[in-house]
Enzyme design. Sequence first.
Site, PDB file in Angstrom:
ATOM      1  N   ARG A 268       0.852  -1.180   0.000  1.00 24.59           N
ATOM      2  CA  ARG A 268       0.000   0.000   0.000  1.00 24.59           C
ATOM      3  C   ARG A 268       0.894   1.238   0.000  1.00 24.59           C
ATOM      4  O   ARG A 268       1.924   1.277   0.693  1.00 24.59           O
ATOM      5  CB  ARG A 268      -0.915   0.023   1.233  1.00 24.59           C
ATOM      6  N   GLU A 297      -2.972   7.848  -3.955  1.00 28.13           N
ATOM      7  CA  GLU A 297      -3.450   7.338  -5.227  1.00 28.13           C
ATOM      8  C   GLU A 297      -4.778   7.961  -5.636  1.00 28.13           C
ATOM      9  O   GLU A 297      -5.650   8.094  -4.779  1.00 28.13           O
ATOM     10  CB  GLU A 297      -3.653   5.821  -5.059  1.00 28.13           C
ATOM     11  N   HIS A 315      -0.893   0.574  -9.903  1.00 28.00           N
ATOM     12  CA  HIS A 315      -1.588  -0.385  -9.020  1.00 28.00           C
ATOM     13  C   HIS A 315      -2.182  -1.549  -9.826  1.00 28.00           C
ATOM     14  O   HIS A 315      -3.395  -1.790  -9.789  1.00 28.00           O
ATOM     15  CB  HIS A 315      -2.674   0.325  -8.197  1.00 28.00           C
TER      16      HIS A 315
END
Length: 373
Positions: A268, A297, A315
Amino acid sequence: MSWRTENEGGALRVVVTKDLPGERWVEVLTAAGCEVVISTSRDILSVDEIREAMGERCDGAIGQLTEPWAEELFEALKQAGGKAYSNYAVGFDNVDLAEATSRGIAVGNTPGVLTETTAEMAVALTFAAARRSGEAEVFLRAGKYDGWLPDLFLGKRLWGGTLGIVGAGRIGSAYAKMLAPGHELDVLYWDVEARPELESFFEGYSDLNAAHGGRRLSCRRAESVEELFRESDIISLHTPLLPETRHLVNSESLALMKPDAVLVNTSRGPVIDEAALVEHLRANPDFRAGLDVFEKEPAMAEGLAEIPNCAIVPHIASATTWTREGMATLAACNVAAVLQGYGCEDSGEIDHFLEGDVPQKAPSILNAAELGL
Ligand code: DGY
């Protein structure tokens, strides 16, 4: 907002906030008697839009890691009669489990189908960063290649170094097994618990390698994460995002790392203080990073996109057809099982959910024990 409905008139109603790959997941929900209301928008839905879609009758929902599943949404789901939610992800830092549990809502996730796929991307990023393939591709596509040169894009040789794994769970261990044996890397891992199965894999591999004239590879738990940062040539992050792992990589920890280390993150974004990383990458051109995830993000920290010594992808570590279809199936099985009153699988096995008859179990419910499932 645009939506499509499958199995209109089904006795139960399930809202799915993004269309998902594959067909099995719709079949699973349909077989469980669910009308499935699916957002066909590619935009990230707001809390209001999701609440509106759940409306006054919603038995279950499948949501995305980009949505905050917390008090507001779980209250709306409960008011609509809902009992089940599944994240379309293995990670669940976007979910407030306590808020769901206090309302009697089961929360599922999708472990098992992402393991090797995500590890593969971590390997890809390791090489992209160490061997500068992204940088070189941009250079080539820009028409700057005028011929072979002895010093064109010199990178870092990985062979025989030390691989540091932060979080040696399913994905971290798969990454270590994929990368270290083939490249004769010693493994140092940092985890809350010892991983005897990983250590014994490397014992066994070392026996084999030594029998074929290779060297023994060590695999041990680091005394501290600082030791791992200091000793490793490659550091790959596989930890969940928790209060104690937020900004685990910051200016102090970066300063401990070797000046030519490779740092990879497929976990993450907020595990890394991205502004500190940008500064470190600028000051240490031989230090390289490979990032799949970002702190805020989809935005990237200022300057990151322009920094050459950082390989970046949006991602997509779990983005293979098999995995994304599998995630959809597991999420659907979680919701369908809870709504049909079934219990929860406790073997960790997932293959039997992916094909054949659908088991009368939920594959992964995070608050199963609290809810007595
Ligand atoms: C997850 O599942 O947590 C990944 O980040 C996306 O697949």
